[in-house]
Design an enzyme around this catalytic site. Structure first.
Site, PDB file in Angstrom:
ATOM      1  N   HIS A 307       0.852  -1.187   0.000  1.00 47.78           N
ATOM      2  CA  HIS A 307       0.000   0.000   0.000  1.00 47.78           C
ATOM      3  C   HIS A 307       0.885   1.233   0.000  1.00 47.78           C
ATOM      4  O   HIS A 307       1.943   1.228   0.633  1.00 47.78           O
ATOM      5  CB  HIS A 307      -0.923   0.003   1.235  1.00 47.78           C
ATOM      6  CG  HIS A 307      -2.065   0.937   1.080  1.00 47.78           C
ATOM      7  ND1 HIS A 307      -1.977   2.264   1.383  1.00 47.78           N
ATOM      8  CD2 HIS A 307      -3.317   0.729   0.599  1.00 47.78           C
ATOM      9  CE1 HIS A 307      -3.133   2.844   1.102  1.00 47.78           C
ATOM     10  NE2 HIS A 307      -3.951   1.937   0.627  1.00 47.78           N
ATOM     11  N   ASP A 365      -7.949  -5.568   0.267  1.00 44.35           N
ATOM     12  CA  ASP A 365      -8.451  -6.408  -0.811  1.00 44.35           C
ATOM     13  C   ASP A 365      -8.027  -7.863  -0.688  1.00 44.35           C
ATOM     14  O   ASP A 365      -8.522  -8.718  -1.423  1.00 44.35           O
ATOM     15  CB  ASP A 365      -7.983  -5.857  -2.163  1.00 44.35           C
ATOM     16  CG  ASP A 365      -8.768  -4.624  -2.527  1.00 44.35           C
ATOM     17  OD1 ASP A 365      -9.913  -4.527  -2.066  1.00 44.35           O
ATOM     18  OD2 ASP A 365      -8.242  -3.780  -3.245  1.00 44.35           O
TER      19      ASP A 365
END
Ligand code: ACO
Length: 430
Positions: A307, A365
């Site tokens: 991320h 996710d």
């Protein structure tokens, strides 16, 4: 907020002072708005690694601590104590609703869930096998054609109605994309159900059989919505802000956000993650894929890992892991092959030097695909679900931008590295 602190920049022996601004939490920023005028120089920051594009009161992320706050409230507490519509109210109004406000908001949203009947005909223009994200991008953009004239963005009332319409209609539009794809009739919304149960009814109900919501599964999907509702200035939100900065119709701006979200580096990662798990297929092959993820000559990346902001852990991934366990237990799928595989992949990656050094952790996710698959949602719909949930974040950020007294059209500059100025030769001389 400005402070007495300044940053000094020395260029060719000449010094220039720039104010330092502080926020409530997080990194302070150097206000370089006068840099171009003072020095004739621009800053270079492709990918916005060090650039704050706006001041915002909506969401705060501390990537090192793994903290996510909506309007100051930790995501863990919101996920535990509030449903998605309360969170949507919070994002929109900056405060959580009391009982009366909650009831009134739910009722308003329910009253906007149907789409104009003419909009339903848009779907026939798409191939049945079109990716539902392509359909949703088109249909949400198409809402501009229905409400363009009723849009005075300087009127708070009209902005509020626009935001309510988007929150209310996006589940209907997403569910219709699914029904169109699988050939079943569109289901009208049901006002006796809450927001998420109604969405599941529109997805899984048919005119032949009433849909009976399962509270555990409905709660799981509602939590997915909450976890995806906003995430400060990510790529799709910045897209919505940039599109909206020209004064564009907000429905078209949300459509632009959905288009950006579709990419596998952003909201498309949950679909890509499940495809990756299917491709790995078996725990015995995890090592091979970890090796590929580390190989610079191989484009393969571990989907659902890494991320831009979270460099410790993604708090949403932790919550999603719990939701995943609950859903699989409810459905008797504790021994689900992909879930086991995901667990093993996570374990091995978290112990691997490459992932530790680069601070790569599972993101939201990683588990959301497994949960959605267990709920019966097909892989191609995953990013549509994300778009549904993120719409409130996009609209909140859009409204914050257009009501900001410092609001200007977004217009980045560039470092031009193309051909130097040259003259066009007539055709025969080239
Ligand atoms: N697998 C293997 N290596 C990775 C991964 C990964 N998933 N993610 C990053 N890296 C490596 C990069 O190759 C890079 O290596 P290098 O320093 O040797 O060049 C390093 O880690 C830094 O990665 P960047 O891509 O520069 O980090 P950035 O902040 O630009 O990208 C991103 C973040 C896009 C999320 C990236 O980690 C990624 O592509 N992950 C996989 C896709 C994904 O899961 N996206 C969902 C994001 S969350 C969301 O949108 C809801």
């Amino acid at each position: 907020m400005s402070t007495n602190r300044t940053a000094t920049l020395t260029i060719d022996g000449k010094t220039h002072e720039f104010p330092i601004m502080v926020g409530t939490h997080g990194n302070d920023v150097i206000d370089i708005r006068t840099l171009g005028a003072k020095t004739g120089l621009f800053t270079y920051d492709s990918g916005y690694l060090s650039t704050a594009s706006c001041q915002s009161t909506v969401t705060f992320i501390d990537g090192d601590k793994g903290e996510l706050l909506y309007r100051g409230y930790p995501i863990e507490q919101l996920a535990e104590h509030c449903n998605f519509l309360e969170v949507a109210y919070l994002l929109k109004n900056a405060e959580l609703p009391n009982k009366e406000q909650k009831t009134a908001f739910e009722s308003t949203i329910k009253n906007h869930t149907m789409v104009h009947d003419q909009l339903t005909r848009f779907y026939n223009g798409f191939r049945r096998d079109a990716h539902p994200m392509a359909v949703v991008v088109g249909v949400v953009g198409g809402l501009s054609a229905f409400y363009h004239d009723a849009l005075d963005m300087s009127d708070p009332e009209q902005r509020s109605i626009t935001i309510n319409r988007i929150i209310a209609k996006i589940p209907t539009i997403v569910a219709m994309a699914y029904k169109y794809n699988n050939g079943q009739p569109f289901m009208y919304p049901r006002n006796d159900l809450d927001y998420t149960a109604n969405f599941m009814h529109m997805m899984f109900g048919t005119p032949c059989e009433e849909y009976k919501p399962n509270p555990v599964l409905t709660h799981a999907l509602d939590t997915i919505f909450t976890l995806h509702a906003d995430h400060e200035q990510n790529a799709s939100t910045s897209t919505v802000r940039l599109a909206g900065s020209s004064g564009a119709n907000p429905y078209a701006c949300v459509s632009a956000g959905i288009a950006c979200l579709w990419g596998p580096a952003h909201g498309g990662a949950n679909e890509a993650c499940l495809q990756m798990l299917e491709e790995i297929g078996d725990v015995s092959r995890v090592g091979e894929y970890i090796k590929r993820a580390k190989d610079k000559s191989d484009n393969f990346k571990l989907m659902g890992f890494g991320h831009r902001v979270y460099k410790n852990f993604d708090p949403r991934a932790k919550l999603m892991g719990k939701v995943c366990t609950d859903v699989l237990a409810e459905l008797g799928l504790e021994n689900d092959r992909l879930f086991k595989l995901a667990k093993e992949l996570e374990k091995i990656a978290l112990e691997d030097e490459y992932f530790i050094e680069k601070k790569l952790y599972p993101n939201v996710d990683f588990y959301s695909g497994i949960v959605q698959k267990a709920l019966g949602i097909p892989t191609t719909m995953f990013t549509c679900i994300f778009a549904l949930a993120r719409s409130i974040g996009w609209m909140t950020q859009w409204e914050e931008m257009i009501t900001d007294p410092e609001y200007k059209i977004g217009r980045p500059r560039q470092l031009y590295v193309g051909a130097a100025r040259r003259d066009v030769k007539p055709l025969g001389q080239r």
